[in-house]
Design an enzyme around this catalytic site. Sequence first.
Site, PDB file in Angstrom:
ATOM      1  CG  ASN A 110      26.400 -14.583  -9.849  1.00 35.18           C
ATOM      2  OD1 ASN A 110      25.689 -15.074  -8.973  1.00 35.18           O
ATOM      3  ND2 ASN A 110      27.717 -14.692  -9.837  1.00 35.18           N
ATOM      4  CB  THR A 155       4.956  31.007   4.915  1.00 29.81           C
ATOM      5  OG1 THR A 155       4.693  32.205   5.646  1.00 29.81           O
ATOM      6  CG2 THR A 155       4.545  31.212   3.460  1.00 29.81           C
ATOM      7  CG  HIS A 156       7.427  30.643   8.726  1.00 24.92           C
ATOM      8  ND1 HIS A 156       8.750  30.350   8.876  1.00 24.92           N
ATOM      9  CD2 HIS A 156       7.347  31.588   7.754  1.00 24.92           C
ATOM     10  CE1 HIS A 156       9.467  31.097   8.043  1.00 24.92           C
ATOM     11  NE2 HIS A 156       8.631  31.843   7.343  1.00 24.92           N
ATOM     12  CB  SER A 277     -10.765   6.309  20.569  1.00 26.28           C
ATOM     13  OG  SER A 277     -10.391   6.018  21.896  1.00 26.28           O
ATOM     14  CE  LYS A 283      -9.296  11.546  19.293  1.00 28.62           C
ATOM     15  NZ  LYS A 283      -8.150  10.859  19.904  1.00 28.62           N
ATOM     16  CG  ASN A 285      -8.317   8.726  16.334  1.00 31.81           C
ATOM     17  OD1 ASN A 285      -8.488   9.878  16.733  1.00 31.81           O
ATOM     18  ND2 ASN A 285      -8.307   7.683  17.145  1.00 31.81           N
ATOM     19  CD  GLU A 290      -2.850   9.485  13.306  1.00 30.78           C
ATOM     20  OE1 GLU A 290      -2.214   9.416  14.361  1.00 30.78           O
ATOM     21  OE2 GLU A 290      -4.048   9.161  13.221  1.00 30.78           O
ATOM     22  CD  GLN A 322      19.987 -14.474  -0.951  1.00 29.90           C
ATOM     23  OE1 GLN A 322      20.271 -15.252  -1.838  1.00 29.90           O
ATOM     24  NE2 GLN A 322      19.952 -14.842   0.315  1.00 29.90           N
ATOM     25  CE  LYS A 325      16.822 -11.704  -4.543  1.00 29.28           C
ATOM     26  NZ  LYS A 325      18.011 -10.992  -4.986  1.00 29.28           N
TER      27      LYS A 325
HETATM   28  N1  ARG Z   1      19.506 -15.876  -4.425  1.00 31.20           N
HETATM   29  C1  ARG Z   1      20.609 -15.188  -4.988  1.00 31.20           C
HETATM   30  C2  ARG Z   1      20.393 -13.667  -4.936  1.00 31.20           C
HETATM   31  O1  ARG Z   1      19.303 -13.292  -4.732  1.00 31.20           O
HETATM   32  C3  ARG Z   1      20.807 -15.604  -6.424  1.00 31.20           C
HETATM   33  C4  ARG Z   1      22.209 -15.463  -6.899  1.00 31.20           C
HETATM   34  C5  ARG Z   1      23.080 -16.454  -6.230  1.00 31.20           C
HETATM   35  N2  ARG Z   1      24.394 -16.441  -6.763  1.00 31.20           N
HETATM   36  C6  ARG Z   1      25.417 -17.061  -6.200  1.00 31.20           C
HETATM   37  N3  ARG Z   1      26.545 -16.963  -6.770  1.00 31.20           N
HETATM   38  N4  ARG Z   1      25.279 -17.715  -5.084  1.00 31.20           N
HETATM   39  O2  ARG Z   1      21.295 -12.878  -5.076  1.00 31.20           O
END
Ligand code: ARG
Length: 460
Positions: A110, A155-156, A277, A283, A285, A290, A322, A325
């Site tokens: 943790n 503007t607009h 295209s 074309k 593009n 975009e 988790q 990430k």
């Molecule tokens: N893979 C976990 C995460 O990204 C790591 C921490 C896991 N902790 C636990 N108490 N299971 O959060």
Amino acid sequence: MATLWHGRFVEGPAETLQALNDSLPFDQRLFREDIAGSRAHVRMLARVGLLDEADAAAVLDALDAVEAEMAGGTFEFAPSDEDVHTAVERRVTEIAGDAGARLHTGRSRNDQVATDLRLWVRRELAELAALVGGLQATLAARADDAGGAYLPGYTHLQQAQPVLLAHHLLAHGWALARDVDRLLDARDRADVSPLGAGALAGSSLPLDPDGTAAELGFAARFENSLDAVSDRDFVADALYALAMLGIHLSRLGEELVLWSTDEFGFVGLDDGFSTGSSMLPQKKNPDVAELARGKAGRLIGDLTGLLASLKGLPLAYNKDLQEDKEPLFDACDTVRLTLLALDGMVATLVFHTDRMAEAADSPYAAATDLAEFLVAAGMPFREAHAVVGTHVRAALAGEGTLADLVAADERLGSEAAALLVPGATVVRRTTPGGAGPEPVAVQRHRFAERLAAQVARIGD
Ligand code: ARG
């Protein structure tokens, strides 16, 4: 299969649990930060007497070996490797034996994962800020090329007043300057070490969180262990900064889409930064622009997805965290690619300044200057606005050209009619921060100073 918790369990994990639970596929990219955090932790354990020098040296050597394997792509993952932390610790223990089994002393995944992610964010945001600086420098260089070229300001999305092209390009540059500030503010917020918080409550062992924080170059250590392991504000801060940047890129993208249409015709796109295209041979593009527009939606999704995951979580660590990430990595990767492609597009496009001038030379774009001419002669602005408005209405009704109507009005006359000559009004925007050549020269200088200050802050 031996899990980290096999002592307490009789049965192994179900396949579906594992598939849902494993974060290795996406958190592998934290391996450098994981190893850096482990090095700092091991050195601290040795300093406080929890690990003898020989064991510490063996673990540090094993960490070097694991880093080389991971960097070289020779690291062999095991089915029990739930996440990058598990994988590194397993391999360190294989290499260093009993000493490796002491690595996790006083540490939890943790505090470990929060440390890794903060280290990653700190580096990544500085890199992205530098890439934003690259696009800003391109905009500034194109502003310099643009010289006295001007186009209608809108503007607009209705033509309003002529502005220098340099002024328009620098407007995007200043928005990006705020993005750099936000990215670096988010970096600074990430710059706090959670290492030593343990699973949630600290430890009975004599850990030294100040020492590990200093060793990892963090500006500070956590103040509260519960907060340290459950805080993902720094990820949300990063995602907001990235979403706002993405929104600015999308606004620049939208203008390039408009400007490259036949209707506007303000820019021609380089072959390398446009697409054709499959069916329509004529074309060309503006896909990069975009996609810059489209990716902003995804970046907003990354931010709101994380916020929804965080909402209502009780203290301290929950597995929901988790989910921090993938949106973070996605947003960083998306912004990196978009910035580079848009930078290339802006660097290589051709400005059709004749078309811009033609659009900006509509006499109606000088209407405000006519009103200001009357104000300079002492007329209240509201009255002046009405006088000019009457002439514009008459001209649009076919009662004469605006120039003739103005020349014939004794309050205005030929001096005011001269304001309707192409190019006459843009040079009259002389107020600080305004769109004419005088203030734009000052602005350009201040923008260069801002870019230099950014570079210095990125390096801090
Ligand atoms: N893979 C976990 C995460 O990204 C790591 C921490 C896991 N902790 C636990 N108490 N299971 O959060």
